[in-house]
Design a protein around this motif. Sequence first.
Motif, PDB file in Angstrom:
ATOM      1  N   ARG A 178       0.803  -1.118   0.070  1.00 26.52           N
ATOM      2  CA  ARG A 178      -0.014   0.011  -0.007  1.00 26.52           C
ATOM      3  C   ARG A 178       1.001   1.094  -0.182  1.00 26.52           C
ATOM      4  O   ARG A 178       2.063   1.116   0.311  1.00 26.52           O
ATOM      5  CB  ARG A 178      -1.001   0.021   1.456  1.00 26.52           C
ATOM      6  N   GLN A 179       0.303   2.266  -0.397  1.00 28.04           N
ATOM      7  CA  GLN A 179       0.932   3.612  -0.643  1.00 28.04           C
ATOM      8  C   GLN A 179      -0.044   4.537  -0.194  1.00 28.04           C
ATOM      9  O   GLN A 179      -1.014   4.950  -0.908  1.00 28.04           O
ATOM     10  CB  GLN A 179       1.600   3.847  -1.899  1.00 28.04           C
ATOM     11  N   ALA A 180       0.118   5.354   0.954  1.00 29.10           N
ATOM     12  CA  ALA A 180      -0.731   6.419   1.246  1.00 29.10           C
ATOM     13  C   ALA A 180       0.120   7.834   0.923  1.00 29.10           C
ATOM     14  O   ALA A 180       1.161   7.849   0.375  1.00 29.10           O
ATOM     15  CB  ALA A 180      -0.577   6.488   2.859  1.00 29.10           C
ATOM     16  N   PRO A 181      -0.873   8.766   0.675  1.00 31.29           N
ATOM     17  CA  PRO A 181      -0.179  10.189   0.232  1.00 31.29           C
ATOM     18  C   PRO A 181       1.006  10.581   0.849  1.00 31.29           C
ATOM     19  O   PRO A 181       1.166  10.650   2.153  1.00 31.29           O
ATOM     20  CB  PRO A 181      -1.513  11.113   0.305  1.00 31.29           C
ATOM     21  N   GLY A 182       2.001  10.908   0.070  1.00 31.84           N
ATOM     22  CA  GLY A 182       3.182  11.218   0.538  1.00 31.84           C
ATOM     23  C   GLY A 182       4.174  10.500   1.162  1.00 31.84           C
ATOM     24  O   GLY A 182       5.236  10.756   2.110  1.00 31.84           O
ATOM     25  N   LYS A 183       3.626   9.017   1.262  1.00 36.42           N
ATOM     26  CA  LYS A 183       4.590   8.013   1.829  1.00 36.42           C
ATOM     27  C   LYS A 183       5.118   7.160   0.709  1.00 36.42           C
ATOM     28  O   LYS A 183       4.521   7.091  -0.317  1.00 36.42           O
ATOM     29  CB  LYS A 183       3.729   7.204   2.864  1.00 36.42           C
ATOM     30  N   GLN A 184       6.071   6.258   1.296  1.00 33.34           N
ATOM     31  CA  GLN A 184       6.597   5.187   0.381  1.00 33.34           C
ATOM     32  C   GLN A 184       5.727   4.041   0.094  1.00 33.34           C
ATOM     33  O   GLN A 184       4.788   3.700   1.394  1.00 33.34           O
ATOM     34  CB  GLN A 184       8.093   4.751   0.626  1.00 33.34           C
ATOM     35  N   ARG A 185       5.777   3.354  -0.846  1.00 36.44           N
ATOM     36  CA  ARG A 185       5.089   1.833  -0.720  1.00 36.44           C
ATOM     37  C   ARG A 185       5.548   1.066   0.043  1.00 36.44           C
ATOM     38  O   ARG A 185       6.822   0.781   0.361  1.00 36.44           O
ATOM     39  CB  ARG A 185       4.973   1.466  -2.324  1.00 36.44           C
ATOM     40  N   GLU A 186       4.675   0.290   0.823  1.00 37.74           N
ATOM     41  CA  GLU A 186       5.197  -0.726   1.702  1.00 37.74           C
ATOM     42  C   GLU A 186       4.379  -1.879   2.001  1.00 37.74           C
ATOM     43  O   GLU A 186       3.379  -2.074   1.428  1.00 37.74           O
ATOM     44  CB  GLU A 186       4.929   0.073   3.289  1.00 37.74           C
ATOM     45  N   LEU A 187       5.012  -2.874   2.269  1.00 37.23           N
ATOM     46  CA  LEU A 187       4.491  -4.140   2.306  1.00 37.23           C
ATOM     47  C   LEU A 187       3.291  -4.406   3.397  1.00 37.23           C
ATOM     48  O   LEU A 187       3.480  -3.853   4.667  1.00 37.23           O
ATOM     49  CB  LEU A 187       5.558  -5.237   2.585  1.00 37.23           C
ATOM     50  N   VAL A 188       2.102  -4.995   3.005  1.00 40.61           N
ATOM     51  CA  VAL A 188       1.076  -5.161   3.963  1.00 40.61           C
ATOM     52  C   VAL A 188       1.148  -6.585   4.325  1.00 40.61           C
ATOM     53  O   VAL A 188       1.277  -6.977   5.525  1.00 40.61           O
ATOM     54  CB  VAL A 188      -0.127  -4.995   3.433  1.00 40.61           C
TER      55      VAL A 188
END
Length: 122
Positions: free
Chosen positions: A38-48
């Motif tokens: 997932r990727q939230a606004p202003g953040k890096q993509r991260e494993l869920v």
Amino acid sequence: QVQLVESGGGLVQPGGSLRLSCVASGSIFRVTAMGWYRQAPGKQRELVADVVSDGTTNYADAAKGRFTISRDSVKNTVYLQMNSLKSEDTAVYYCNTRGQLLRLYKPTFDSWGQGTQVTVSS
């Protein structure tokens, strides 16, 4: 080529649930891993969470106890059941699939879906 089609995102209230689905199709010889990022606004993509071919699952700390990943290896489909959703879970969720193509020498592939928006808000 491998195509991923995601579904199940949407708007949900805090504490609610959503189930994401991702179907992989194309010239697939073998899938070795499927997962959700997932990727939230202003953040890096991260494993869920992800699941490998032997069924072993791996979760980010933020997902443990609330999310469950599962896979239908016959249908090359991965699911993410998300419960007790929080506002901080709001993000675009991406499906990722890795494996080998049905071609000579069976080259590896690493494919991403287009993403599905999950918004947790009252």
